[in-house]
Design a protein around this motif. Structure first.
Motif, PDB file in Angstrom:
ATOM      1  N   HIS A 135     -13.558   0.734  -4.482  1.00  0.00           N
ATOM      2  CA  HIS A 135     -12.210   1.235  -4.200  1.00  0.00           C
ATOM      3  C   HIS A 135     -11.898   2.514  -4.971  1.00  0.00           C
ATOM      4  O   HIS A 135     -10.766   3.003  -4.915  1.00  0.00           O
ATOM      5  CB  HIS A 135     -11.157   0.174  -4.547  1.00  0.00           C
ATOM      6  CG  HIS A 135     -11.278  -1.069  -3.724  1.00  0.00           C
ATOM      7  ND1 HIS A 135     -10.568  -2.226  -4.013  1.00  0.00           N
ATOM      8  CD2 HIS A 135     -12.010  -1.350  -2.628  1.00  0.00           C
ATOM      9  CE1 HIS A 135     -10.876  -3.158  -3.127  1.00  0.00           C
ATOM     10  NE2 HIS A 135     -11.742  -2.644  -2.272  1.00  0.00           N
ATOM     11  N   VAL A 165      -8.250   3.553  -3.423  1.00  0.00           N
ATOM     12  CA  VAL A 165      -7.805   3.016  -2.135  1.00  0.00           C
ATOM     13  C   VAL A 165      -7.698   1.496  -2.240  1.00  0.00           C
ATOM     14  O   VAL A 165      -8.168   0.888  -3.192  1.00  0.00           O
ATOM     15  CB  VAL A 165      -8.781   3.403  -0.992  1.00  0.00           C
ATOM     16  CG1 VAL A 165      -8.843   4.916  -0.829  1.00  0.00           C
ATOM     17  CG2 VAL A 165     -10.180   2.845  -1.246  1.00  0.00           C
ATOM     18  N   ASP A 166      -7.067   0.909  -1.235  1.00  0.00           N
ATOM     19  CA  ASP A 166      -6.931  -0.542  -1.097  1.00  0.00           C
ATOM     20  C   ASP A 166      -5.996  -1.117  -2.153  1.00  0.00           C
ATOM     21  O   ASP A 166      -6.423  -1.747  -3.118  1.00  0.00           O
ATOM     22  CB  ASP A 166      -8.298  -1.225  -1.168  1.00  0.00           C
ATOM     23  CG  ASP A 166      -8.337  -2.506  -0.350  1.00  0.00           C
ATOM     24  OD1 ASP A 166      -7.257  -2.986   0.036  1.00  0.00           O
ATOM     25  OD2 ASP A 166      -9.442  -3.020  -0.098  1.00  0.00           O
ATOM     26  N   HIS A 167      -4.692  -0.917  -1.942  1.00  0.00           N
ATOM     27  CA  HIS A 167      -3.672  -1.358  -2.899  1.00  0.00           C
ATOM     28  C   HIS A 167      -2.743  -2.414  -2.308  1.00  0.00           C
ATOM     29  O   HIS A 167      -1.553  -2.457  -2.616  1.00  0.00           O
ATOM     30  CB  HIS A 167      -2.865  -0.146  -3.376  1.00  0.00           C
ATOM     31  CG  HIS A 167      -3.685   0.863  -4.124  1.00  0.00           C
ATOM     32  ND1 HIS A 167      -4.326   1.900  -3.491  1.00  0.00           N
ATOM     33  CD2 HIS A 167      -3.996   0.967  -5.439  1.00  0.00           C
ATOM     34  CE1 HIS A 167      -4.990   2.621  -4.391  1.00  0.00           C
ATOM     35  NE2 HIS A 167      -4.808   2.070  -5.573  1.00  0.00           N
ATOM     36  N   ARG A 171      -9.027  -3.977  -8.276  1.00  0.00           N
ATOM     37  CA  ARG A 171      -9.710  -2.686  -8.355  1.00  0.00           C
ATOM     38  C   ARG A 171     -11.219  -2.921  -8.417  1.00  0.00           C
ATOM     39  O   ARG A 171     -11.834  -3.052  -9.454  1.00  0.00           O
ATOM     40  CB  ARG A 171      -9.254  -1.891  -9.584  1.00  0.00           C
ATOM     41  CG  ARG A 171     -10.046  -0.591  -9.809  1.00  0.00           C
ATOM     42  CD  ARG A 171      -9.903   0.398  -8.674  1.00  0.00           C
ATOM     43  NE  ARG A 171      -8.581   0.991  -8.652  1.00  0.00           N
ATOM     44  CZ  ARG A 171      -8.025   1.515  -7.565  1.00  0.00           C
ATOM     45  NH1 ARG A 171      -8.671   1.489  -6.406  1.00  0.00           N
ATOM     46  NH2 ARG A 171      -6.815   2.039  -7.621  1.00  0.00           N
ATOM     47  N   LYS A 172     -11.815  -2.975  -7.228  1.00  0.00           N
ATOM     48  CA  LYS A 172     -13.262  -3.096  -7.123  1.00  0.00           C
ATOM     49  C   LYS A 172     -13.924  -1.726  -7.286  1.00  0.00           C
ATOM     50  O   LYS A 172     -13.281  -0.681  -7.136  1.00  0.00           O
ATOM     51  CB  LYS A 172     -13.638  -3.681  -5.756  1.00  0.00           C
ATOM     52  CG  LYS A 172     -13.214  -5.128  -5.539  1.00  0.00           C
ATOM     53  CD  LYS A 172     -13.659  -5.593  -4.161  1.00  0.00           C
ATOM     54  CE  LYS A 172     -13.486  -7.090  -3.985  1.00  0.00           C
ATOM     55  NZ  LYS A 172     -12.080  -7.518  -3.980  1.00  0.00           N
ATOM     56  N   GLU A 178       0.841  -1.204   0.000  1.00  0.00           N
ATOM     57  CA  GLU A 178       0.000   0.000   0.000  1.00  0.00           C
ATOM     58  C   GLU A 178       0.877   1.257   0.000  1.00  0.00           C
ATOM     59  O   GLU A 178       0.611   2.217  -0.739  1.00  0.00           O
ATOM     60  CB  GLU A 178      -0.916  -0.004   1.223  1.00  0.00           C
ATOM     61  CG  GLU A 178      -1.938  -1.131   1.236  1.00  0.00           C
ATOM     62  CD  GLU A 178      -3.371  -0.645   1.223  1.00  0.00           C
ATOM     63  OE1 GLU A 178      -3.628   0.424   0.642  1.00  0.00           O
ATOM     64  OE2 GLU A 178      -4.225  -1.352   1.786  1.00  0.00           O
TER      65      GLU A 178
END
Length: 274
Positions: free
Chosen positions: A174, A186-188, A170-171, A69
């Motif tokens: 996110h 976000v969320d990497h 990559r939802k 992240e």
């Protein structure tokens, strides 16, 4: 270029403020806590992901998700894109972990006639102008729906960053539209693998050219990774030398063929998609 808010003391609060637990994001697969970083009566909200709460992944055995992240954030900053909110590694109530500034998002209300979210679903015959269809599927009741995302340059920048990061997750949830007018990713935690693992809901631009402005930033990033230096040294604390080389290789590939990639393989969209 979008820039994250730098109101006085925000970075210092994130770096040194006492982390006070507010709640937990229960949908996350790893421990993801919402905290306030507090100092002298001032506070800033943040997300705290303790390393001890990470679930081991067989295909990401090196380092930590928190480190990935931070490495992703450093690459976003090196590009000058400000796509990823301020991210650091620091100690917290449950030990060392990633701390990232919380993004307050725009509240879209479909019942009031507002536009869909940046990434959304709708009936195939109701895709609004300015949104791109990615795929069609069936909902829980068997009705056909379309997965769509906005044809928005702010979101497109996130999609290009995902190609560089080789983002495997990559939802739709996110990609966040902040109240400040910027779009953030976000969320990497599962990025930066050496093998191709790009899984994203942002396929709407596949085959389209990448703008010259973004290519100039990508070229500068590739040059900074050419030899030992501050950026390569910073990244090497969190990902392997081969993974850093892979970032540079992906940058060079985009420069030589400046178009957004097409989906390759069977697993090109994360599940769940939101």
């Amino acid at each position: 270029m979008p820039t994250e808010s730098t109101e006085p003391g925000v970075h210092e609060l994130l770096d040194r403020g006492e982390l006070t637990l507010v709640g937990r994001i229960v949908q996350a697969s790893n421990a993801t806590l919402v905290c306030d970083a507090v100092t002298d009566g001032r506070s800033v909200r943040c997300v705290y992901k303790p390393i001890r709460g990470e679930r081991p992944l067989w295909d990401f055995p090196e380092g930590t998700l928190a480190g990935r992240e931070l490495a992703s954030y450093l690459i976003s900053e090196a590009l000058g894109w400000g796509v990823i909110p301020r991210t650091i590694l620091r100690d917290g109530p449950f030990g060392p972990g990633m701390v990232q500034r919380w993004i307050d998002t725009r509240d879209r209300r479909p019942e009031s006639g507002d536009q869909p979210d940046l990434v959304d679903i709708c009936p195939p015959d109701e895709v609004p102008t300015g949104w791109l269809e990615v795929l069609r599927a069936q909902d829980s009741e068997g009705s056909e729906v379309a997965l769509i995302h906005a044809d928005d340059p702010r979101l497109r920048r996130v999609a290009v960053l995902d190609v560089l990061l080789n983002n495997a997750d990559r939802k739709g949830g996110h990609a966040l539209e902040g109240v400040d007018g910027s779009v953030y990713g976000v969320d990497h935690g599962i990025c930066l693998h050496t093998e191709h693992k790009l899984r994203t809901v942002l396929w709407g631009w596949a085959g389209e050219s990448i703008g010259d402005d973004l290519l100039a930033d990508i070229a500068a990033l590739a040059d900074r990774l050419d030899s030992a230096g501050s950026l390569r040294d910073e990244l090497s604390a969190h990902i392997t030398a081969r993974e850093i080389d892979a970032v540079q290789a992906r940058a060079r590939e985009l420069l030589s063929a400046p178009v957004m990639p097409h989906p390759v393989g069977a697993r090109t969209i994360p599940w769940p998609a939101f």
